[in-house]
Design a protein around this motif. Structure first.
Motif, PDB file in Angstrom:
ATOM      1  N   GLU A 322       0.820  -1.217   0.000  1.00 18.25           N
ATOM      2  CA  GLU A 322       0.000   0.000   0.000  1.00 18.25           C
ATOM      3  C   GLU A 322       0.858   1.275   0.000  1.00 18.25           C
ATOM      4  OE1 GLU A 322      -3.423   0.322  -0.169  1.00 18.25           O
ATOM      5  OE2 GLU A 322      -3.196  -1.804  -0.704  1.00 18.25           O
ATOM      6  N   ARG A 323       2.137   1.125   0.347  1.00 20.67           N
ATOM      7  CA  ARG A 323       3.050   2.266   0.377  1.00 20.67           C
ATOM      8  C   ARG A 323       2.476   3.409   1.221  1.00 20.67           C
ATOM      9  NH1 ARG A 323       7.049   1.770  -3.303  1.00 20.67           N
ATOM     10  NH2 ARG A 323       7.432   4.016  -3.342  1.00 20.67           N
ATOM     11  N   LEU A 324       2.060   3.074   2.431  1.00 18.88           N
ATOM     12  CA  LEU A 324       1.468   4.067   3.326  1.00 18.88           C
ATOM     13  C   LEU A 324       2.509   5.105   3.727  1.00 18.88           C
ATOM     14  CD1 LEU A 324      -0.569   1.785   5.767  1.00 18.88           C
ATOM     15  CD2 LEU A 324      -1.347   2.871   3.666  1.00 18.88           C
ATOM     16  N   ASP A 325       2.061   6.366   3.819  1.00 20.19           N
ATOM     17  CA  ASP A 325       2.995   7.376   4.303  1.00 20.19           C
ATOM     18  C   ASP A 325       3.224   7.167   5.797  1.00 20.19           C
ATOM     19  OD1 ASP A 325       1.094   8.840   5.945  1.00 20.19           O
ATOM     20  OD2 ASP A 325       0.254   9.624   4.091  1.00 20.19           O
ATOM     21  N   PRO A 326       4.291   7.739   6.376  1.00 26.21           N
ATOM     22  CA  PRO A 326       4.645   7.473   7.777  1.00 26.21           C
ATOM     23  C   PRO A 326       3.503   7.734   8.755  1.00 26.21           C
ATOM     24  CG  PRO A 326       6.442   8.609   6.683  1.00 26.21           C
ATOM     25  CD  PRO A 326       5.297   8.593   5.713  1.00 26.21           C
ATOM     26  N   GLU A 327       2.737   8.779   8.517  1.00 27.59           N
ATOM     27  CA  GLU A 327       1.658   9.113   9.453  1.00 27.59           C
ATOM     28  C   GLU A 327       0.571   8.047   9.456  1.00 27.59           C
ATOM     29  OE1 GLU A 327      -1.555  12.710  10.269  1.00 27.59           O
ATOM     30  OE2 GLU A 327       0.210  13.075   9.028  1.00 27.59           O
ATOM     31  N   LEU A 328       0.160   7.624   8.255  1.00 28.63           N
ATOM     32  CA  LEU A 328      -0.868   6.583   8.170  1.00 28.63           C
ATOM     33  C   LEU A 328      -0.350   5.251   8.710  1.00 28.63           C
ATOM     34  CD1 LEU A 328      -2.546   7.239   4.691  1.00 28.63           C
ATOM     35  CD2 LEU A 328      -3.544   7.566   6.965  1.00 28.63           C
ATOM     36  N   ALA A 329       0.898   4.931   8.393  1.00 32.45           N
ATOM     37  CA  ALA A 329       1.483   3.687   8.898  1.00 32.45           C
ATOM     38  C   ALA A 329       1.507   3.692  10.424  1.00 32.45           C
ATOM     39  CB  ALA A 329       2.885   3.505   8.337  1.00 32.45           C
ATOM     40  N   GLU A 365       7.489   5.985  21.693  1.00 32.18           N
ATOM     41  CA  GLU A 365       8.578   5.280  21.020  1.00 32.18           C
ATOM     42  C   GLU A 365       8.311   5.211  19.523  1.00 32.18           C
ATOM     43  OE1 GLU A 365       9.034   1.455  22.677  1.00 32.18           O
ATOM     44  OE2 GLU A 365       9.503   2.159  24.710  1.00 32.18           O
ATOM     45  N   LEU A 366       7.059   4.912  19.184  1.00 27.34           N
ATOM     46  CA  LEU A 366       6.670   4.777  17.781  1.00 27.34           C
ATOM     47  C   LEU A 366       6.800   6.106  17.045  1.00 27.34           C
ATOM     48  CD1 LEU A 366       5.436   2.840  15.652  1.00 27.34           C
ATOM     49  CD2 LEU A 366       3.195   3.609  16.406  1.00 27.34           C
ATOM     50  N   ALA A 367       6.434   7.192  17.732  1.00 24.90           N
ATOM     51  CA  ALA A 367       6.449   8.505  17.075  1.00 24.90           C
ATOM     52  C   ALA A 367       7.836   8.920  16.636  1.00 24.90           C
ATOM     53  CB  ALA A 367       5.862   9.550  18.022  1.00 24.90           C
ATOM     54  N   GLY A 368       8.871   8.406  17.303  1.00 19.33           N
ATOM     55  CA  GLY A 368      10.220   8.802  16.949  1.00 19.33           C
ATOM     56  C   GLY A 368      10.841   7.976  15.852  1.00 19.33           C
ATOM     57  N   MET A 369      10.112   6.994  15.329  1.00 19.92           N
ATOM     58  CA  MET A 369      10.679   6.107  14.306  1.00 19.92           C
ATOM     59  C   MET A 369      10.446   6.681  12.907  1.00 19.92           C
ATOM     60  SD  MET A 369       9.579   2.453  15.972  1.00 19.92           S
ATOM     61  CE  MET A 369      10.138   2.034  17.633  1.00 19.92           C
ATOM     62  N   GLN A 370      11.417   6.461  12.018  1.00 21.27           N
ATOM     63  CA  GLN A 370      11.373   7.079  10.704  1.00 21.27           C
ATOM     64  C   GLN A 370      11.008   6.116   9.573  1.00 21.27           C
ATOM     65  OE1 GLN A 370      11.751  10.386  10.393  1.00 21.27           O
ATOM     66  NE2 GLN A 370      11.878  10.376  12.645  1.00 21.27           N
ATOM     67  N   THR A 371      11.262   4.826   9.764  1.00 20.49           N
ATOM     68  CA  THR A 371      11.020   3.884   8.659  1.00 20.49           C
ATOM     69  C   THR A 371       9.905   2.907   9.010  1.00 20.49           C
ATOM     70  OG1 THR A 371      12.571   2.180   9.430  1.00 20.49           O
ATOM     71  CG2 THR A 371      13.477   3.988   8.099  1.00 20.49           C
ATOM     72  N   ARG A 372       9.315   2.363   7.951  1.00 19.59           N
ATOM     73  CA  ARG A 372       8.246   1.378   8.126  1.00 19.59           C
ATOM     74  C   ARG A 372       8.764   0.122   8.818  1.00 19.59           C
ATOM     75  NH1 ARG A 372       6.562   1.383   3.187  1.00 19.59           N
ATOM     76  NH2 ARG A 372       8.033  -0.213   2.528  1.00 19.59           N
ATOM     77  N   ASP A 373       9.967  -0.299   8.479  1.00 21.10           N
ATOM     78  CA  ASP A 373      10.532  -1.504   9.095  1.00 21.10           C
ATOM     79  C   ASP A 373      10.708  -1.327  10.599  1.00 21.10           C
ATOM     80  OD1 ASP A 373      10.598  -2.807   6.705  1.00 21.10           O
ATOM     81  OD2 ASP A 373      12.718  -2.400   6.293  1.00 21.10           O
ATOM     82  N   GLU A 374      11.161  -0.148  11.003  1.00 19.03           N
ATOM     83  CA  GLU A 374      11.305   0.115  12.439  1.00 19.03           C
ATOM     84  C   GLU A 374       9.950   0.022  13.136  1.00 19.03           C
ATOM     85  OE1 GLU A 374      14.579   3.226  13.738  1.00 19.03           O
ATOM     86  OE2 GLU A 374      13.369   4.012  12.080  1.00 19.03           O
ATOM     87  N   MET A 375       8.946   0.641  12.528  1.00 16.24           N
ATOM     88  CA  MET A 375       7.606   0.640  13.121  1.00 16.24           C
ATOM     89  C   MET A 375       7.062  -0.782  13.237  1.00 16.24           C
ATOM     90  SD  MET A 375       5.754   3.859  11.240  1.00 16.24           S
ATOM     91  CE  MET A 375       6.376   5.533  11.374  1.00 16.24           C
ATOM     92  N   PHE A 376       7.278  -1.566  12.198  1.00 11.14           N
ATOM     93  CA  PHE A 376       6.731  -2.912  12.220  1.00 11.14           C
ATOM     94  C   PHE A 376       7.439  -3.779  13.253  1.00 11.14           C
ATOM     95  CE2 PHE A 376       6.591  -7.349  10.830  1.00 11.14           C
ATOM     96  CZ  PHE A 376       5.220  -7.546  10.885  1.00 11.14           C
ATOM     97  N   ARG A 377       8.767  -3.618  13.374  1.00 17.03           N
ATOM     98  CA  ARG A 377       9.485  -4.374  14.404  1.00 17.03           C
ATOM     99  C   ARG A 377       8.964  -4.017  15.792  1.00 17.03           C
ATOM    100  NH1 ARG A 377      14.049  -3.556  11.062  1.00 17.03           N
ATOM    101  NH2 ARG A 377      14.654  -1.696  12.270  1.00 17.03           N
ATOM    102  N   TRP A 378       8.664  -2.730  15.979  1.00 21.08           N
ATOM    103  CA  TRP A 378       8.098  -2.293  17.257  1.00 21.08           C
ATOM    104  C   TRP A 378       6.745  -2.966  17.509  1.00 21.08           C
ATOM    105  CZ3 TRP A 378       3.540   0.240  18.419  1.00 21.08           C
ATOM    106  CH2 TRP A 378       3.440   0.777  19.706  1.00 21.08           C
ATOM    107  N   LEU A 379       5.887  -3.007  16.467  1.00 17.38           N
ATOM    108  CA  LEU A 379       4.574  -3.650  16.605  1.00 17.38           C
ATOM    109  C   LEU A 379       4.730  -5.124  16.944  1.00 17.38           C
ATOM    110  CD1 LEU A 379       1.482  -3.757  16.284  1.00 17.38           C
ATOM    111  CD2 LEU A 379       1.859  -4.223  13.848  1.00 17.38           C
ATOM    112  N   ARG A 380       5.633  -5.776  16.244  1.00 17.00           N
ATOM    113  CA  ARG A 380       5.834  -7.210  16.476  1.00 17.00           C
ATOM    114  C   ARG A 380       6.280  -7.466  17.919  1.00 17.00           C
ATOM    115  NH1 ARG A 380       7.756 -11.321  12.102  1.00 17.00           N
ATOM    116  NH2 ARG A 380       8.055 -13.216  13.323  1.00 17.00           N
TER     117      ARG A 380
END
Length: 512
Positions: A322-329, A365-380
């Protein structure tokens, strides 16, 4: 090869046509001959030829009556008549009956050749037309299936296309729609749906699942659905039914609900039909979540670690596609983290839940992340932590809850004991209790109670109790239902089990 039968009372005509015509040159074979109408009719009924060539005047049954009878039993048969001089009135009558050609006597090879070639061409055109009709019908069915699957996914947006494929007049008759998900043979499904009244079912494959959209021409009531459930309980299949809606475009909602009900039923290994209406109040499937999010929550609630990892990977792939932008992701991930934590907490029984506070999600913690991979690792990490804590808390409490339930069932299964009553006894939601009971015992609540009742019934039957006495003693007040259930699980009727100890012993060994 087209098969031909010839009927004529003149031996010379039969013999001449048999020996002088090279039937294979016309793509035909001579299947049989007859010298009178009665013999001809019996031969035609037996051989079912493609072409019948008959004289108008014959003993027994004349050619015109023979053609009438042939048209009654095999209207697709091509008939050619032989006619004598001045028999045009008979020929006209024959044409009205459907005869396609006639040969005036005396018959010559040239006349036969012309007639057979015309007949071959006529049959060829008819076969081509029939093939075109079959192809058109198959194409219409394929287009309807595609339009219906699009309707299931996109609703109102593709409604005009669906109406065109379904037929405007038929679409106007639709008063409600229901979606059923699961591998149920189409013929068996249509038979099971009969109690609901007139309807039209369109079946198609949506990914790995088979979906059936049932378009009702009369509103289906609860009694009809109960009869459908009874019929489908006899099938070796599992299916889920969504809600029934009066607006056709709401088929999208019914599809989602059907898939939810199917997943729930598969986890409990329940055969037959599970309706979403029966689980909708449980909170297992919160409103406003996508299929991907619900799959992850279901894994947490059922303790399915392998499923959780698989569905998290699918969620990650979706985010990438979906190539979500950082805010939507960030919004999607944070939403799932909050709901996942709440879901894990809700699966813990009452007393332990009170001692397990709803910890806040560390969203900063999530708000300070810049990439989708970082966000997803945090979710996991968040969801795996939730899963581990939930499993630990449940492990400490669920054995006691299930043991308490099994004890209660063991003392009360001989009466009309409901799942709701057992769940209330252990202080749990009925749906969560069903999931927990299956997870801890390996059998659904219904299967556990059925096994207890049938084991008790077998003891009573061995003691010489009458079938109706044994049935009522273990909580089955419908004699027919008890008999059918006993035979399905034991392999013989209750009466046979009681009256033949030797056979009963053998069946016991066969059924473990």
């Amino acid at each position: 090869m087209l098969r031909v039968v010839i009927c004529d009372d003149e031996y010379i005509v039969l013999e001449g046509l048999r020996s002088m015509i090279e039937w294979s040159d016309y793509g035909m074979s001579l299947a049989g001959t007859a010298e009178d109408g009665k013999t001809a009719l019996a031969l035609i009924r037996d051989l079912r030829p493609d072409i019948v060539m008959t004289d108008i005047r014959m003993p027994g049954i004349d050619g015109l009556r023979l053609i009438e009878l042939v048209m009654e039993v095999a209207p697709e048969t091509v008939c050619i008549v032989f006619s004598g001089f001045n028999e045009y009135e008979y020929v006209r009558t024959a044409m009205k009956l459907g005869v396609v050609d006639y040969l005036e006597k005396p018959i010559t090879l040239e006349k036969v050749d012309e007639a057979l070639r015309r007949t071959r061409e006529r049959i060829g055109r008819r076969e081509e037309l029939a093939a075109l009709r079959r192809a058109a019908e198959a194409n219409r069915e394929a287009m309807l299936e595609q339009a219906t699957l699009a309707l299931l996914r996109r609703g109102l947006e593709v409604l005009p296309r669906w109406r065109a494929c379904f037929g405007e007049a038929e679409a106007d008759r639709v008063v409600a729609v229901t979606v059923i998900a699961g591998e149920v043979p189409e013929g068996a499904l249509e038979n099971a749906l009969e109690p609901l009244g007139a309807s039209r079912t369109v079946v198609g494959a949506d990914g790995d699942e088979s979906l059936a959209a049932v378009f009702h021409f009369a509103w289906p009531d609860d009694a009809g659905w109960e009869e459908v459930r009874g019929r489908m309980s006899e099938l070796p299949d599992t299916a889920g039914a969504g809600g029934t809606y009066s607006v056709v475009a709401d088929v999208v909602r019914s599809r989602t609900e059907a898939l939810r009900a199917l997943r729930f039923a598969r986890f409990l290994e329940e055969r037959g039909l599970t309706r979403y209406a029966h689980i909708a109040e449980s909170g297992v499937f919160p409103e406003g979540l996508t299929d991907r999010e619900e799959a992850i929550l279901f894994d947490i609630r059922t303790g399915d670690k392998e499923g959780l990892l698989r569905d998290l990977d699918a969620f990650s792939r979706w985010m990438e596609q979906e190539r979500l932008d950082p805010e939507l992701a960030e919004q999607e991930i944070l939403k799932l983290a909050y709901v996942g934590r709440r879901s894990g907490r809700e699966t813990v029984p009452g007393a332990q839940r009170t001692a397990m506070p709803a910890a806040a999600v560390p969203h900063r913690e999530l708000a300070g992340m810049q990439t989708r991979d970082e966000m997803f690792r945090w979710l996991r990490e968040q969801l795996e932590t939730v899963f581990a804590k939930t499993a630990e808390e449940r492990q400490a409490s669920q054995h006691a809850a299930v043991a308490k339930a099994i004890d209660f069932i063991g003392r009360h299964f001989r009466r009309d004991l409901t799942l709701q009553e057992v769940a209330d006894h252990v202080g749990m939601n009925t749906t969560y209790f069903s999931l927990l009971f299956k997870e801890k015992t390996g059998a659904s609540y219904i299967k556990h109670v059925t096994r207890l009742r049938l084991d008790e019934a077998k003891l009573l039957l061995r003691e010489g109790k009458r079938v109706n006495e044994a049935s009522e003693a273990v909580g089955y007040y419908n004699y027919r239902h008890f008999t059918e259930l006993f035979k399905k699980h034991v392999g013989m009727t209750p009466g046979q089990y009681r009256d033949d100890p030797g056979a009963a012993t053998r069946k016991e060994a066969e059924h473990g």
